[in-house]
Every structure is written in structure tokens, then in C-alpha cells.
Design an enzyme around this catalytic site. Sequence first.
Site, PDB file in Angstrom:
ATOM      1  N   GLU A 161       0.842  -1.199   0.000  1.00  0.00           N
ATOM      2  CA  GLU A 161       0.000   0.000   0.000  1.00  0.00           C
ATOM      3  C   GLU A 161       0.878   1.250   0.000  1.00  0.00           C
ATOM      4  O   GLU A 161       1.827   1.326   0.763  1.00  0.00           O
ATOM      5  CB  GLU A 161      -0.913  -0.022   1.240  1.00  0.00           C
ATOM      6  CG  GLU A 161      -1.893   1.104   1.275  1.00  0.00           C
ATOM      7  CD  GLU A 161      -2.629   1.261  -0.054  1.00  0.00           C
ATOM      8  OE1 GLU A 161      -3.291   0.314  -0.495  1.00  0.00           O
ATOM      9  OE2 GLU A 161      -2.504   2.327  -0.671  1.00  0.00           O
ATOM     10  N   LYS A 220       8.185  -1.789  -2.337  1.00  0.00           N
ATOM     11  CA  LYS A 220       7.581  -0.995  -1.261  1.00  0.00           C
ATOM     12  C   LYS A 220       8.668  -0.402  -0.359  1.00  0.00           C
ATOM     13  O   LYS A 220       8.661   0.795  -0.054  1.00  0.00           O
ATOM     14  CB  LYS A 220       6.618  -1.864  -0.453  1.00  0.00           C
ATOM     15  CG  LYS A 220       6.024  -1.193   0.760  1.00  0.00           C
ATOM     16  CD  LYS A 220       5.146  -0.006   0.403  1.00  0.00           C
ATOM     17  CE  LYS A 220       5.017   0.924   1.577  1.00  0.00           C
ATOM     18  NZ  LYS A 220       4.238   2.119   1.290  1.00  0.00           N
ATOM     19  N   CYS A 276       6.165   4.718   9.063  1.00  0.00           N
ATOM     20  CA  CYS A 276       6.750   3.919   7.968  1.00  0.00           C
ATOM     21  C   CYS A 276       8.211   4.192   7.651  1.00  0.00           C
ATOM     22  O   CYS A 276       9.000   3.251   7.573  1.00  0.00           O
ATOM     23  CB  CYS A 276       5.932   4.115   6.709  1.00  0.00           C
ATOM     24  SG  CYS A 276       4.297   3.413   6.846  1.00  0.00           S
TER      25      CYS A 276
HETATM   26  P1  NAD Z   1      -1.943  -0.466  12.688  1.00  0.00           P
HETATM   27  O1  NAD Z   1      -1.168  -0.791  13.889  1.00  0.00           O
HETATM   28  O2  NAD Z   1      -2.700   0.817  12.607  1.00  0.00           O
HETATM   29  O3  NAD Z   1      -3.014  -1.624  12.397  1.00  0.00           O
HETATM   30  C1  NAD Z   1      -2.741  -2.971  12.456  1.00  0.00           C
HETATM   31  C2  NAD Z   1      -3.916  -3.679  13.122  1.00  0.00           C
HETATM   32  O4  NAD Z   1      -3.722  -5.087  13.018  1.00  0.00           O
HETATM   33  C3  NAD Z   1      -4.063  -3.380  14.615  1.00  0.00           C
HETATM   34  O5  NAD Z   1      -5.326  -2.805  14.864  1.00  0.00           O
HETATM   35  C4  NAD Z   1      -3.909  -4.769  15.290  1.00  0.00           C
HETATM   36  O6  NAD Z   1      -4.755  -4.942  16.404  1.00  0.00           O
HETATM   37  C5  NAD Z   1      -4.294  -5.690  14.163  1.00  0.00           C
HETATM   38  N1  NAD Z   1      -3.782  -7.053  14.305  1.00  0.00           N
HETATM   39  C6  NAD Z   1      -2.520  -7.454  14.613  1.00  0.00           C
HETATM   40  N2  NAD Z   1      -2.434  -8.789  14.615  1.00  0.00           N
HETATM   41  C7  NAD Z   1      -3.672  -9.266  14.319  1.00  0.00           C
HETATM   42  C8  NAD Z   1      -4.221 -10.570  14.166  1.00  0.00           C
HETATM   43  N3  NAD Z   1      -3.451 -11.657  14.296  1.00  0.00           N
HETATM   44  N4  NAD Z   1      -5.533 -10.680  13.880  1.00  0.00           N
HETATM   45  C9  NAD Z   1      -6.305  -9.586  13.728  1.00  0.00           C
HETATM   46  N5  NAD Z   1      -5.843  -8.328  13.842  1.00  0.00           N
HETATM   47  C10 NAD Z   1      -4.540  -8.164  14.131  1.00  0.00           C
HETATM   48  O7  NAD Z   1      -0.932  -0.566  11.454  1.00  0.00           O
HETATM   49  P2  NAD Z   1      -1.036   0.187  10.035  1.00  0.00           P
HETATM   50  O8  NAD Z   1      -0.483   1.568  10.145  1.00  0.00           O
HETATM   51  O9  NAD Z   1      -2.385  -0.026   9.462  1.00  0.00           O
HETATM   52  O10 NAD Z   1       0.025  -0.650   9.202  1.00  0.00           O
HETATM   53  C11 NAD Z   1      -0.260  -1.970   8.791  1.00  0.00           C
HETATM   54  C12 NAD Z   1       0.797  -2.381   7.780  1.00  0.00           C
HETATM   55  O11 NAD Z   1       0.733  -1.533   6.633  1.00  0.00           O
HETATM   56  C13 NAD Z   1       2.233  -2.261   8.294  1.00  0.00           C
HETATM   57  O12 NAD Z   1       2.985  -3.324   7.767  1.00  0.00           O
HETATM   58  C14 NAD Z   1       2.707  -0.945   7.714  1.00  0.00           C
HETATM   59  O13 NAD Z   1       4.093  -0.938   7.521  1.00  0.00           O
HETATM   60  C15 NAD Z   1       1.993  -0.916   6.386  1.00  0.00           C
HETATM   61  N6  NAD Z   1       1.755   0.424   5.839  1.00  0.00           N
HETATM   62  C16 NAD Z   1       1.362   1.463   6.632  1.00  0.00           C
HETATM   63  C17 NAD Z   1       1.096   2.711   6.090  1.00  0.00           C
HETATM   64  C18 NAD Z   1       0.653   3.868   6.940  1.00  0.00           C
HETATM   65  O14 NAD Z   1       0.568   4.974   6.426  1.00  0.00           O
HETATM   66  N7  NAD Z   1       0.347   3.683   8.207  1.00  0.00           N
HETATM   67  C19 NAD Z   1       1.210   2.898   4.700  1.00  0.00           C
HETATM   68  C20 NAD Z   1       1.602   1.827   3.907  1.00  0.00           C
HETATM   69  C21 NAD Z   1       1.859   0.593   4.473  1.00  0.00           C
HETATM   70  C1  UDX Z   2       4.699   7.474   3.761  1.00  0.00           C
HETATM   71  C2  UDX Z   2       4.724   7.356   2.228  1.00  0.00           C
HETATM   72  O1  UDX Z   2       4.608   8.656   1.643  1.00  0.00           O
HETATM   73  C3  UDX Z   2       3.607   6.472   1.748  1.00  0.00           C
HETATM   74  O2  UDX Z   2       3.680   6.294   0.340  1.00  0.00           O
HETATM   75  C4  UDX Z   2       3.707   5.127   2.449  1.00  0.00           C
HETATM   76  O3  UDX Z   2       2.647   4.293   2.050  1.00  0.00           O
HETATM   77  C5  UDX Z   2       3.705   5.292   3.963  1.00  0.00           C
HETATM   78  O4  UDX Z   2       4.749   6.194   4.340  1.00  0.00           O
HETATM   79  P1  UDX Z   2       3.260   8.878   5.518  1.00  0.00           P
HETATM   80  O5  UDX Z   2       4.342   8.517   6.466  1.00  0.00           O
HETATM   81  O6  UDX Z   2       1.860   8.609   5.901  1.00  0.00           O
HETATM   82  O7  UDX Z   2       3.481   8.120   4.107  1.00  0.00           O
HETATM   83  O8  UDX Z   2       3.353  10.434   5.150  1.00  0.00           O
HETATM   84  P2  UDX Z   2       4.345  11.289   4.230  1.00  0.00           P
HETATM   85  O9  UDX Z   2       3.541  12.306   3.545  1.00  0.00           O
HETATM   86  O10 UDX Z   2       5.218  10.464   3.401  1.00  0.00           O
HETATM   87  O11 UDX Z   2       5.230  12.058   5.314  1.00  0.00           O
HETATM   88  C6  UDX Z   2       6.177  11.397   6.134  1.00  0.00           C
HETATM   89  C7  UDX Z   2       6.967  12.403   6.927  1.00  0.00           C
HETATM   90  O12 UDX Z   2       7.840  13.155   6.084  1.00  0.00           O
HETATM   91  C8  UDX Z   2       6.103  13.444   7.648  1.00  0.00           C
HETATM   92  O13 UDX Z   2       6.621  13.696   8.921  1.00  0.00           O
HETATM   93  C9  UDX Z   2       6.217  14.657   6.751  1.00  0.00           C
HETATM   94  O14 UDX Z   2       5.988  15.849   7.438  1.00  0.00           O
HETATM   95  C10 UDX Z   2       7.657  14.537   6.292  1.00  0.00           C
HETATM   96  N1  UDX Z   2       7.939  15.240   5.025  1.00  0.00           N
HETATM   97  C11 UDX Z   2       7.284  14.888   3.888  1.00  0.00           C
HETATM   98  C12 UDX Z   2       8.908  16.233   4.990  1.00  0.00           C
HETATM   99  O15 UDX Z   2       9.521  16.548   6.009  1.00  0.00           O
HETATM  100  N2  UDX Z   2       9.190  16.844   3.794  1.00  0.00           N
HETATM  101  C13 UDX Z   2       8.556  16.511   2.639  1.00  0.00           C
HETATM  102  O16 UDX Z   2       8.882  17.116   1.595  1.00  0.00           O
HETATM  103  C14 UDX Z   2       7.573  15.507   2.683  1.00  0.00           C
END
Ligand code: NAD
Ligand code: UDX
Length: 477
Positions: A161, A220, A276
Site C-alpha cells: 500500500e 515498497k 513507515c
Molecule cells: P496499525 O497498527 O494501525 O493496524 C494494524 C492492526 O492489526 C491493529 O489494529 C492490530 O490490532 C491488528 N492485528 C494485529 N495482529 C492481528 C491478528 N493476528 N488478527 C487480527 N488483527 C490483528 O498498522 P497500520 O499503520 O495499518 O500498518 C499496517 C501495515 O501496513 C504495516 O505493515 C505498515 O508498515 C503498512 N503500511 C502502513 C502505512 C501507513 O501509512 N500507516 C502505509 C503503507 C503501508
Molecule cells: C509514507 C509514504 O509517503 C507512503 O507512500 C507510504 O505508504 C507510507 O509512508 P506517511 O508517512 O503517511 O506516508 O506520510 P508522508 O507524507 O510520506 O510524510 C512522512 C513524513 O515526512 C512526515 O513527517 C512529513 O511531514 C515529512 N515530510 C514529507 C517532509 O519533512 N518533507 C517533505 O517534503 C515531505
Amino acid sequence: HIKVKKICCIGAGYVGGPTCTIIAAKNPDIIVTIVDINQARIDAWNSDNLPISEPGLDEVVKSCRGRNLFFSTDVDKAIHDADLIFVSVNTPTKTKGMGAGYAADLGYVESATRRIAQIARSDKIVVEKSTVPCRTAQNMRYILEANSKAGIRFDILSNPEFLAEGTAVSDLMNPDRVLIGSLKTESGRAAAASLADVYASWVARDQIITMNLWSSELSKLAANALLAQRISSINALSAICEATGADIEEVSYACGLDTRIGPKFLKASVGFGGSCFQKDILNLVYLSESLHLPEVAAYWKQVVDMNEYQKRRFSNRVISSFFNTIYGKKIAILGFAFKKDTSDTRESPAITLVNHFRTEGAQIAIYDPKVQESQIWIDLTEPGVMDDLTEVQKQVSIAKDAYAACDDADAVIICTEWDEFRDTVLDYKLIYDHMKKPAFVFDGRLILNKTRLEDMGFQVGTIGRATSGFTVPKDWE
Ligand code: NAD
Ligand code: UDX
């Protein structure tokens, strides 16, 4: 290839929640059930107060919840019924054991995978949505095949994602690309085609790209590393700007006009945060080390080191502006989220700054428009690592608005670029009048007009620009 009718998403977090909500909204004929072991989180998804705050998300959830979108803690039933399962659980950095501090903790991915193996009574397409190290799909396959009922087939896909928080809904509605990795076998390709059809309800076919599993997993980590690297590069240059009188916004603008470089992600800041970037780069560092590529590991590690340096450099600049002591001084922190338009505070630079100012004996008032008070206290008190709440509260308070935070302060620090902190919205003259003098403002997000604030009487310290009163040595001109 099969037509997907029922989807289960394991993990109702920042990724699983919004992603599968949009899938449900765009595919009214598919039943989507998002499950989690965290009852409070599921209750919140079923309420008017969603557990995550994203512009536009409430409306989409309301439009399909109870129709073809369901939130539940009945993980087993959702697994049993689904023909496609997203694994979207957290993959935090390991804190103990081998690879501690670098490697991804795949414990949650493993337990979700084991559950799928145990419950499944029919063929399933299992999709890695979580960000994982390269070749995790192979481990999931071993677990599934070693633990499932005979005659059941699992196809594993990687579908990382790319949404960013704060813009999750628009990123999901208009993605730059959707990436699907699969084995190059007939059934691998068929599974990828089934998932591609789900996205094709709203994403153009030529933006849905397929490739081998390992490339998809690595892409990713690579994308996040490249994005974070741009920020660390511009932040490294911001240090040179502050020391020379060059202006980082001008440098960034000049570089960004080169079409090979491009203007995005070149905004200097107090440092990147979020769940991330750091985690995924450290994961890449660990992967490189374990592949016996120490030079590659050191190269990427430097992106994180530069980010730590940037946070430390910024807070040192605040302290040195007060002749190296902020003991007993009041510092207002505007913004606690890691970026605007989200209530997420994971790895927020504000946490590092507050901790640093605390060790210097400052009094700190925090205001953030979206982050809950309880979350701020959790972030500032890590059992066994940091002080307990009573100790923290001797120095830190949470203000009801920006004006209250800045009242009687010696310095105001912009940590998050919330629009309401811009000098066109907030009344900085009023703030100035109620501050101690000299009144300092430190802009860690480049959202303030430096000259305007200087005209009001502020001493202004901006990332990537010389502090007020800086003069270029005579012989340089
Ligand atoms: P999060 O902690 O917000 O959500 C994960 C959820 O999974 C939690 O609510 C937890 O309770 C649940 N969970 C864990 N083990 C479980 C199980 N065995 N059964 C059911 N539920 C379970 O995490 P997130 O930010 O959504 O990230 C999830 C993944 O996506 C990570 O690998 C992260 O690196 C990736 N990711 C995150 C972002 C972002 O912007 N946060 C973007 C891209 C990818
Ligand atoms: C990031 C990636 O952008 C996204 O594609 C991935 O799926 C998850 O990780 P996120 O962490 O949610 O997303 O936000 P992002 O907009 O990337 O910002 C990350 C951090 O960098 C923030 O603290 C932001 O303020 C900072 N940032 C971003 C800067 O300091 N300068 C920039 O030019 C852009």
C-alpha cells in the site's frame, strides 16, 4: 480466474481500514469484512467516532457500512467466508532478540497466517498488504502449506500500500499505481488477475501493474527509502543554508524545476516522522546486512541518521538562542502529529523535541488540533524507558488552543504544519503581545512568513534559513 465475492481484511488499522473501505465503496457487489483482535478499535469503526482521522473517510464509511462493509472481531468467520484475504497487520521494528532495532517483527503476520491456515476450508487468495521484508511471501506459504487441511490451495500475492496518512482517501481513490506481485505460475497469475479486477472497478488497467513477488515486496521498501532519502537530502542542505544565508526554499525550488528531480518531497523540515519511513529503512538496512552487503546497509542507514541529526540540530538551535539554557523557560509546542491532517503521532518529531527540552529543564505547553490528550501522555511516558506520568506532568501541560499554549511563553515552536498555525490564520501579533521578551518563534515546517513575524518583533528561527539578525561576514559580499 475467479471472481472475488467476499473479502476479509485482517487488521483494521491505518491501512486496512481506509483501503478496504474504498474497495467496498467501489465494489458494491463484494462483501468486505474488516476484522481485528482489538475490540475497542472495531467498536470505534462501528461508531460515529472512527478510530482514525482522515479527511473524507467518515463519508465513505457511512455510505457503505452495514451495506457491503462490515467491521468485526469475529476473525475466524471472516476468514472462513472469504475467497480473498488481505493481511494488513502491523509490522513494527523488533525491540528484542536478533535484529532488534532494525528487523521487522513479523509476529503479527505469522499469527494471522497461522489463523488462516487453521480456519480455511476452501481455497483462498492471501494478499500481503502489510509492508514486509523481501521474501516474506515464501515464509507465509510454508506456514499455510504446513498447517492447512489437505486439498486446500492458497495463492499468495503481494499488494503493498502506498497511501500517505492525511491524504489516505484521495490517494486510494486516485493511486499513482496499484502494484500486485505474484508467482509466475498459472495459478499465481490467475490470483493476480482476480485481485486486479477488484481494483479495476475504479483504477485504470494500465495503472495496475503486476510483477514477481520479490520485486513487489522490495519495491515498497525501496519507494519509502527513496522518498525519505529526498527529505534527508534537503534537510542536510538546510543545515548549509542556515550557516551561509542561502534559503532552503529557494534551493529546493531551483532544484525541483529540473524535471529529472521534480518538486515533490523536497520540503525541509524538523525531520520526518510517521510509522513507515524509519521502520522500513531500518528493515532495508537489516536486509542488506543479512545479505552481506554492508556498504548498501550503511548507505541507507545514513538517511535515518541524518533525520536524527536534523531533530537534534533543530532543538539545539532553540537552546543556543537562549544562551544555552532553557531551564525554567516556557516553550509552546504547536502540533504533535507527525504531519497535518492526521491524529497519528507515531515517530512524530514533536516527541523527540519535547523529550529533549524536558532534559534541559524547560516547561512545555503542547497544543494539537487533532491529537488526543491521552495519546500525548502515552507518547511521553514509555514504561521502563522514560519517566512516569507524574514526573512528566511537572514539566509538560496540554493547552486547549494555540493561544493558551503560547501565553507567557519564551518560544513558540511549529512542529506540525497544520493550516491553522499559518500566520494568515493565527493572530501572531496577539501571541507576541502575551509572550515574554525577547519572543522567539521557531518554524520547523516552513509555514510562516519570516519577515512578517520579524516586523511584529519576533526573533525568528526557520529551518533552512539564517536566524533573525544573521549577517553575512563583510568579506563575503
Ligand atoms: P496499525 O497498527 O494501525 O493496524 C494494524 C492492526 O492489526 C491493529 O489494529 C492490530 O490490532 C491488528 N492485528 C494485529 N495482529 C492481528 C491478528 N493476528 N488478527 C487480527 N488483527 C490483528 O498498522 P497500520 O499503520 O495499518 O500498518 C499496517 C501495515 O501496513 C504495516 O505493515 C505498515 O508498515 C503498512 N503500511 C502502513 C502505512 C501507513 O501509512 N500507516 C502505509 C503503507 C503501508
Ligand atoms: C509514507 C509514504 O509517503 C507512503 O507512500 C507510504 O505508504 C507510507 O509512508 P506517511 O508517512 O503517511 O506516508 O506520510 P508522508 O507524507 O510520506 O510524510 C512522512 C513524513 O515526512 C512526515 O513527517 C512529513 O511531514 C515529512 N515530510 C514529507 C517532509 O519533512 N518533507 C517533505 O517534503 C515531505
